[in-house]
Design a protein around this motif. Structure first.
Motif, PDB file in Angstrom:
ATOM      1  N   LYS B  84       0.865  -1.252   0.044  1.00  0.00           N
ATOM      2  CA  LYS B  84      -0.147  -0.087  -0.206  1.00  0.00           C
ATOM      3  C   LYS B  84       1.079   1.105   0.012  1.00  0.00           C
ATOM      4  CE  LYS B  84      -4.484  -1.705   2.230  1.00  0.00           C
ATOM      5  NZ  LYS B  84      -5.209  -1.355   3.327  1.00  0.00           N
ATOM      6  N   VAL B  85       1.873   1.105   0.878  1.00  0.00           N
ATOM      7  CA  VAL B  85       2.750   2.343   0.917  1.00  0.00           C
ATOM      8  C   VAL B  85       3.269   2.641  -0.686  1.00  0.00           C
ATOM      9  CG1 VAL B  85       5.108   3.173   1.367  1.00  0.00           C
ATOM     10  CG2 VAL B  85       3.334   2.132   3.254  1.00  0.00           C
ATOM     11  N   LEU B  87       2.077   1.763  -3.333  1.00  0.00           N
ATOM     12  CA  LEU B  87       1.060   2.290  -4.446  1.00  0.00           C
ATOM     13  C   LEU B  87       0.572   3.785  -4.019  1.00  0.00           C
ATOM     14  CD1 LEU B  87      -1.422  -0.736  -4.371  1.00  0.00           C
ATOM     15  CD2 LEU B  87      -0.069   0.290  -6.127  1.00  0.00           C
ATOM     16  N   LEU B  88       0.444   4.026  -2.607  1.00  0.00           N
ATOM     17  CA  LEU B  88       0.346   5.307  -2.181  1.00  0.00           C
ATOM     18  C   LEU B  88       1.514   6.504  -2.926  1.00  0.00           C
ATOM     19  CD1 LEU B  88      -1.117   7.687  -0.762  1.00  0.00           C
ATOM     20  CD2 LEU B  88       0.044   6.752   1.433  1.00  0.00           C
ATOM     21  N   ASP B  89       2.585   6.008  -2.488  1.00  0.00           N
ATOM     22  CA  ASP B  89       3.843   6.737  -3.011  1.00  0.00           C
ATOM     23  C   ASP B  89       3.661   7.165  -4.642  1.00  0.00           C
ATOM     24  OD1 ASP B  89       6.259   7.627  -2.248  1.00  0.00           O
ATOM     25  OD2 ASP B  89       7.402   6.331  -3.636  1.00  0.00           O
ATOM     26  N   PHE B  91       0.999   6.983  -6.454  1.00  0.00           N
ATOM     27  CA  PHE B  91      -0.195   8.107  -6.343  1.00  0.00           C
ATOM     28  C   PHE B  91       0.399   9.533  -6.180  1.00  0.00           C
ATOM     29  CE2 PHE B  91      -4.095   9.923  -5.085  1.00  0.00           C
ATOM     30  CZ  PHE B  91      -5.124   9.610  -6.148  1.00  0.00           C
ATOM     31  N   VAL B  92       0.918   9.563  -4.996  1.00  0.00           N
ATOM     32  CA  VAL B  92       1.415  10.956  -4.598  1.00  0.00           C
ATOM     33  C   VAL B  92       2.226  11.526  -5.641  1.00  0.00           C
ATOM     34  CG1 VAL B  92       2.300  12.394  -2.746  1.00  0.00           C
ATOM     35  CG2 VAL B  92       1.035  10.489  -2.243  1.00  0.00           C
ATOM     36  N   THR B  94       2.534  10.756  -8.716  1.00  0.00           N
ATOM     37  CA  THR B  94       1.913  11.067 -10.149  1.00  0.00           C
ATOM     38  C   THR B  94       1.211  12.264 -10.169  1.00  0.00           C
ATOM     39  OG1 THR B  94       2.062   8.566 -10.584  1.00  0.00           O
ATOM     40  CG2 THR B  94       0.544  10.133 -11.732  1.00  0.00           C
ATOM     41  N   ALA B 100       2.871  15.529  -0.105  1.00  0.00           N
ATOM     42  CA  ALA B 100       1.947  14.738   0.687  1.00  0.00           C
ATOM     43  C   ALA B 100       0.952  16.010   1.223  1.00  0.00           C
ATOM     44  CB  ALA B 100       2.440  13.998   1.965  1.00  0.00           C
TER      45      ALA B 100
END
Lengths: 129, 129
Positions: B84-85, B87-89, B91-92, B94, B100
């Motif tokens: 998840k980290v 994917l989140l990374d 996402f942020v 992109t 953040a």
DNA sequence: TGTATCGTACGAAAAACATCGTACCTTTGG
DNA sequence: CCAAAGGTACGATGTTTTTCGTACGATACA
């Protein structure tokens, strides 16, 4: 405590489509040529590929265009903010069951989120009341 | 400086793959049958479709499996958090150029983020010092 | 005025993803 | 022992997304 389906007007942009949107967001309404040049700064893409994508985006209603000149000018229909909010919402729902604080914890736990960022966030929250 | 020689870069899971991962995260190591049943709680999927996906996930190295029994048991290679980290990374990076706090602003501005969530976040931040 | 250049349109190939049918093996129970 | 039930393997097919070739119109300018 609802994490409902997004009341989604527009179809979700694909990856390649998002790349194009980002150029338009950053530089404003642009021609295909311009967008393609920007993309080629990152990776190799054929001009007609970009053209096609932007035409598709237009069919989907994600972009509109000014055809009054030969060089068409493309413009996102929705504001950057709105689209991003939509994507973020979907992301939170999918990965965190809609819990924003869950997501936060990961952001804060992530070493890549700098002290500075965290301070920024704190100030933000305090200024919200 | 982080000590991490092999910055583990697994391929990004697709949508269908993510669905499967979520079942495994929620219920722990499982058989195809079990995962498929869960998925069918949400939408109709053929057993062999799920099987195939899980085999692909295994090929990709996202899942591993215990084949000692006829009913193979599938297990995510990486912990839920780590994936998840990642994917989140992504996402942020992109959507928010890695900021953040930018993302936060949107979360907080989003009506779907409840007061309760916001309080939760505040408490989190305060408890961080 | 001819030709090189730059534009759009658009079908189709290529690639990525997702789904399923069928073959075939193992286990179970009568 | 045999058939039914349930498992894996895997190729084939369907779909969506991405890329590109080709046709052809407009523009620029030597």
């Amino acid at each position: 405590m609802k994490s409902n389906q997004t009341e989604n007007n527009l179809p979700e942009p694909t990856k390649a489509e998002l790349e194009i949107l980002q150029v338009l967001w950053e530089f404003g309404p642009s021609t295909v040529r311009f967008v393609n040049d920007k993309l080629n700064g990152q990776r190799e893409v054929n001009y007609t590929s970009t053209l096609k994508q932007m035409q598709i985006l237009t069919e989907k209603g994600i972009l509109k265009r000014d055809e009054s000149q030969m060089k068409h000018i493309y413009i996102p229909v929705e504001a950057e903010e709105k689209t991003k909010v939509q994507l973020l919402d979907r992301f939170v729902n999918t990965l965190y069951k809609g819990s924003a604080s869950q997501l936060m914890m990961q952001l804060l736990g992530n070493e890549k989120t700098s002290k500075q960022e965290i301070e920024e966030i704190k100030r933000l929250l305090d200024s919200m009341d």
